[in-house]
Scaffold this motif. Structure first.
Motif, short mmCIF file in Angstrom:
data_model
loop_
_atom_site.label_atom_id
_atom_site.label_comp_id
_atom_site.label_asym_id
_atom_site.label_seq_id
_atom_site.Cartn_x
_atom_site.Cartn_y
_atom_site.Cartn_z
N GLN A 115 64.56 15.54 -18.61
CA GLN A 115 64.33 15.45 -17.17
C GLN A 115 62.87 15.19 -16.96
OE1 GLN A 115 62.63 16.98 -14.38
NE2 GLN A 115 64.17 18.05 -13.18
N SER A 116 62.55 14.21 -16.11
CA SER A 116 61.13 13.91 -15.87
C SER A 116 60.95 13.28 -14.51
CB SER A 116 60.62 12.95 -16.94
OG SER A 116 59.28 12.59 -16.70
N TYR A 117 59.81 13.54 -13.92
CA TYR A 117 59.37 12.69 -12.82
C TYR A 117 59.11 11.31 -13.40
CZ TYR A 117 58.74 15.26 -8.46
OH TYR A 117 58.96 15.91 -7.28
N CYS A 118 59.52 10.26 -12.70
CA CYS A 118 59.31 8.88 -13.12
C CYS A 118 58.56 8.15 -12.03
CB CYS A 118 60.65 8.20 -13.36
SG CYS A 118 61.61 8.98 -14.67
N PHE A 119 57.74 7.20 -12.42
CA PHE A 119 57.00 6.39 -11.45
C PHE A 119 57.51 4.96 -11.47
CE2 PHE A 119 53.77 3.27 -10.37
CZ PHE A 119 53.33 3.73 -9.13
N ARG A 120 57.72 4.41 -10.29
CA ARG A 120 57.98 2.96 -10.17
C ARG A 120 57.28 2.47 -8.92
NH1 ARG A 120 64.33 2.37 -12.03
NH2 ARG A 120 64.01 3.41 -14.05
N HIS A 121 56.49 1.40 -9.11
CA HIS A 121 55.75 0.86 -7.98
C HIS A 121 56.69 0.01 -7.14
CE1 HIS A 121 52.64 -1.84 -6.04
NE2 HIS A 121 52.42 -0.63 -5.58
N GLU A 122 57.46 0.68 -6.28
CA GLU A 122 58.36 -0.01 -5.36
C GLU A 122 58.35 0.72 -4.02
OE1 GLU A 122 62.21 -0.36 -7.22
OE2 GLU A 122 62.33 1.74 -7.80
N PRO A 123 57.15 0.74 -3.35
CA PRO A 123 57.05 1.44 -2.06
C PRO A 123 58.08 0.92 -1.07
CG PRO A 123 55.15 -0.03 -2.40
CD PRO A 123 55.89 0.05 -3.69
N SER A 124 58.69 1.85 -0.33
CA SER A 124 59.76 1.45 0.59
C SER A 124 59.92 2.51 1.66
CB SER A 124 61.07 1.31 -0.21
OG SER A 124 62.16 1.17 0.67
N LYS A 125 60.44 2.08 2.82
CA LYS A 125 60.78 3.03 3.90
C LYS A 125 62.14 3.67 3.63
CE LYS A 125 57.40 2.09 6.93
NZ LYS A 125 56.30 3.08 7.01
N ASP A 126 62.84 3.15 2.62
CA ASP A 126 64.13 3.73 2.25
C ASP A 126 63.85 5.03 1.48
OD1 ASP A 126 66.52 4.47 1.12
OD2 ASP A 126 66.96 2.52 0.22
N PRO A 127 64.28 6.18 2.02
CA PRO A 127 63.96 7.43 1.32
C PRO A 127 64.58 7.50 -0.07
CG PRO A 127 65.60 7.81 3.05
CD PRO A 127 65.12 6.40 3.21
N ALA A 128 65.61 6.67 -0.32
CA ALA A 128 66.25 6.66 -1.64
C ALA A 128 65.47 5.81 -2.64
CB ALA A 128 67.69 6.15 -1.53
N ARG A 129 64.44 5.10 -2.17
CA ARG A 129 63.60 4.32 -3.09
C ARG A 129 62.20 4.90 -3.06
NH1 ARG A 129 64.85 0.46 -5.96
NH2 ARG A 129 66.71 -0.08 -4.77
N MET A 130 61.98 5.88 -3.91
CA MET A 130 60.69 6.56 -3.95
C MET A 130 59.82 5.94 -5.05
SD MET A 130 61.81 10.53 -3.55
CE MET A 130 62.54 11.16 -2.02
#
Ligand code: ATP
Ligand code: ZN
Ligand code: MG
Length: 303
Positions: free
Chosen positions: A145-160
């Motif tokens: 289990q880990s926090y993951c980073f993806r550079h995909e800024p969005s207003k969709d709360p499901a796309r963090m």
């Protein structure tokens, strides 16, 4: 807030998510975290009792060499996040402060460190396990289990941009890893049904970069290398992928020299649970107050 407000606005107004001023970067309330913790317990309860995985928790940053070796920049350069630091002398520091004071781009002098942000919970695992030598006779099974980073800024709360992925990873013969993936596709659907959410299983592809990437995505779909469980979050017409089931064939085995006990190149598969997405689906479906959730859902999560 009226019902016309977006899910994100309602979550922020209810204090479940906390705005930081950056799209896709939120604080989580205690209630939100409690749902995640309870759901993770439910994942444990749905895992096969006779197969004990090795539990490993990596931090959300990984060895840059391992990241480079995985080929991530070939496939998803648009999503990667690297960690840079100031490595200069005192004069450089003075120039840095002056640059900040003048509103200039002070980040230009930052140097890449040996750490990059983890893009998926399983990426740090393969090189570490390969280094141990051949897998044991039954293959390998891991719980991550880990926090993951993806550079995909969005207003969709499901796309963090920063979110948690729980994963089980299987390593071994093609039969062993395919059986694992089949089994979890069944278990995953039961797990989601147990918390009162609608699921749909579908083939999927990763967002490989560029024109060549489009072909890679098509071939991934044709070979059924990726399945997703889709659940309504912000819309019931456009469902959101909340679990994914990935068969990497011998990609990581070849890349890292990972072998079975018989000396064959190992195949690998992983099942990933998007913990924030599942939690958002629960709030979207059952309401923003967990006290009002259906009794059977409350029982499944809180006992
Ligand atoms: P999508 O197609 O929606 O971008 P994905 O195919 O990139 O999803 P995976 O790479 O399979 O997703 O990641 C595993 C799981 O992590 C997904 O099933 C999803 O639940 C979760 N996930 C992926 N990207 C995000 C994100 N930006 N924010 C929150 N959760 C995410
Ligand atoms: Zn994975
Ligand atoms: Mg994606």
């Amino acid at each position: 807030m009226d019902m016309q407000s977006s899910l994100l606005d309602r979550l922020l107004a209810a204090g479940l998510l906390i705005d930081t001023g950056i799209d896709g970067l939120y604080g989580r309330s205690g209630t939100f975290e409690d749902v995640i913790a309870r759901f993770e317990k439910l994942i444990d309860a749905h895992a096969p009792a006779d197969a004990r995985p090795e539990v490993i928790r990596f931090p959300p940053g990984m060895n840059r060499k391992h990241f480079e070796g995985s080929g991530y920049m070939k496939s998803f350069p648009q999503l990667a996040g690297t960690v840079h630091s100031f490595c200069g002398c005192e004069l450089d520091h003075m120039n840095l402060l002056q640059c900040i004071a003048e509103g200039g781009d002070w980040t230009e002098g930052q140097k890449a460190t040996d750490v990059v942000l983890t893009p998926a919970a399983c990426y740090p695992l393969y090189p570490v396990v390969a280094k141990r030598g051949p897998l044991p006779a039954g293959g390998g099974l891991f719980d991550l289990q880990s926090y993951c980073f993806r550079h995909e800024p969005s207003k969709d709360p499901a796309r963090m941009q920063l979110f948690r992925m729980r994963e089980f990873v299987r390593m071994g013969t093609p039969d062993q890893v395919m059986e694992f993936r089949e089994d979890w596709m069944e278990r995953g659907q039961k797990l989601i049904a147990a918390v009162g959410l609608d699921v749909e299983l579908d083939t999927a592809n990763d967002p490989f970069f560029g024109r060549a990437g489009k072909m890679m995505g098509n071939s991934q779909r044709e070979q059924k290398l990726k399945f997703e469980l889709l659940i309504p979050v912000t819309s019931s017409a456009n469902k959101t992928a909340c679990l994914s089931f990935n068969y990497h064939q011998d990609h990581f085995g070849t890349t890292w020299g990972l072998t079975t006990a018989d000396g064959e190149t190992a195949h690998t598969a992983c099942v990933g649970f998007g913990l924030e997405r599942i939690t958002l689906a629960l709030f979207a479906r059952h309401g923003l107050d967990t006290a009002d959730w259906p009794a059977d859902v409350r029982k499944a999560l809180w006992g």
